[in-house]
Enzyme design. Structure first.
Site: not given
Ligand SMILES: Nc1ncnc2c1ncn2[C@@H]1O[C@H](COP(=O)(O)OP(=O)(O)O)[C@@H](O)[C@H]1O
Ligand SMILES: [Mg+2]
Lengths: 156, 111
Positions: A47, A51, A105
């Protein structure tokens, strides 16, 4: 007390997402984690790195740094980018909040990091980049059967 | 493991790859969307049989296809969902909008 450290610097290319989470998983095996703990950490690292790639650098190829520490029973992971940064961190961390809805997303990245790690701290400022700091206690149960803890937990 | 597709009538089965992240889901989304458009798909079955890793990019992938199906009056379901993936899907609230099966129910095989 067990102590160890590693630092990893790599290009912000999406093919490195798997490389990054597998490397952290390999580093944490010395804590003798369960398969579930390894999966939790891999998800959280994935994650944070994703990002940095899509939001921090917005597709540009620059550098992402991961720094890992083992301090006794704790695994500490830092994922650092020098990209765009976040103006309102509190808002960004709300579940379902995303600035890239058009790219499929889900806005669940920070929620996953929070759920799968014990602590999560995000330091960020516009144009200065973002540092995500996470930790997880990898508890060793002395009474636990050795088989249940000593899986070759990394799936390369 | 790479992904693959099976089409039976208006049902598209997406055999998901072993690892679903932002990198692997991009091509998967594109190919799935192309099939939905061209083959008049009204039902998507995400087969989790081979999946050992999925992060929130996979959630975005599933919810994106769910939105398309809802718009077309179709449905989405997930089959062969193991314990870990159930936890990930539950955490993201996906079970609220799609049916999730541990195995592959008869009904889904018949389609
Ligand atoms: N490293 C980063 N650099 C800049 N912005 C970020 C970064 N990480 C997260 N963000 C911002 O926080 C929002 C929420 O992130 P997240 O919960 O992972 O959801 P998603 O990635 O699905 O958008 C992102 O949409 C983005 O605006
Ligand atoms: Mg994210």
């Amino acid at each position: 007390m067990q102590q160890n450290e590693m630092r990893l610097e790599f290009d912000s290319r999406s093919c490195n997402e798997a490389f990054a989470r597998v490397t952290v998983a390999a580093f944490m095996t010395q804590l003798n984690p369960t398969l579930e703990e390894v999966a939790d950490v891999k998800t959280a690292v994935s994650e944070a790195v994703t990002n940095a790639i899509i939001h921090g650098y917005e597709g540009r190829v620059e550098k992402i740094t991961i720094s890992c520490q083992i301090e006794g029973e704790y695994l500490l992971v830092e994922v650092i980018d020098k990209g765009k940064g976040i103006a309102d961190v509190k808002r960004a961390m709300e579940p379902l909040f995303t600035t890239k809805a058009e790219c499929d997303r889900a806005g669940m990245g920070f929620a996953f990091m929070e759920a799968f790690m014990d602590t999560l701290d995000v330091q960020s400022a516009p144009d200065c980049g973002t540092t995500v700091r996470m930790s997880k206690r990898i508890a060793r149960t002395e009474t636990g059967s050795p088989q249940s803890r000593s899986f070759p937990a990394v799936q390369l | 493991m790479e992904h693959s597709f099976t089409i039976t009538g208006t049902t598209l089965t997406v055999h998901l790859p072993s690892e679903i992240d932002h990198h692997s889901s991009r091509q998967l989304c594109q190919e799935t969307d192309r099939l939905i458009q061209r083959r008049n798909i009204r039902r998507i079955l995400f087969d989790f049989h081979d999946v050992s890793f999925m992060d929130s990019s996979g959630i975005g992938m599933i919810l994106g296809r769910y939105k398309t199906m809802r718009f077309l009056g179709g449905t989405v379901m997930a089959v062969n969902v193991g314990e870990r993936m159930q936890r990930v899907l539950t955490l993201a609230g996906v079970y609220k909008v799609i049916d999730i099966y541990e195995g592959a129910p008869e009904q889904s095989r018949l389609l």
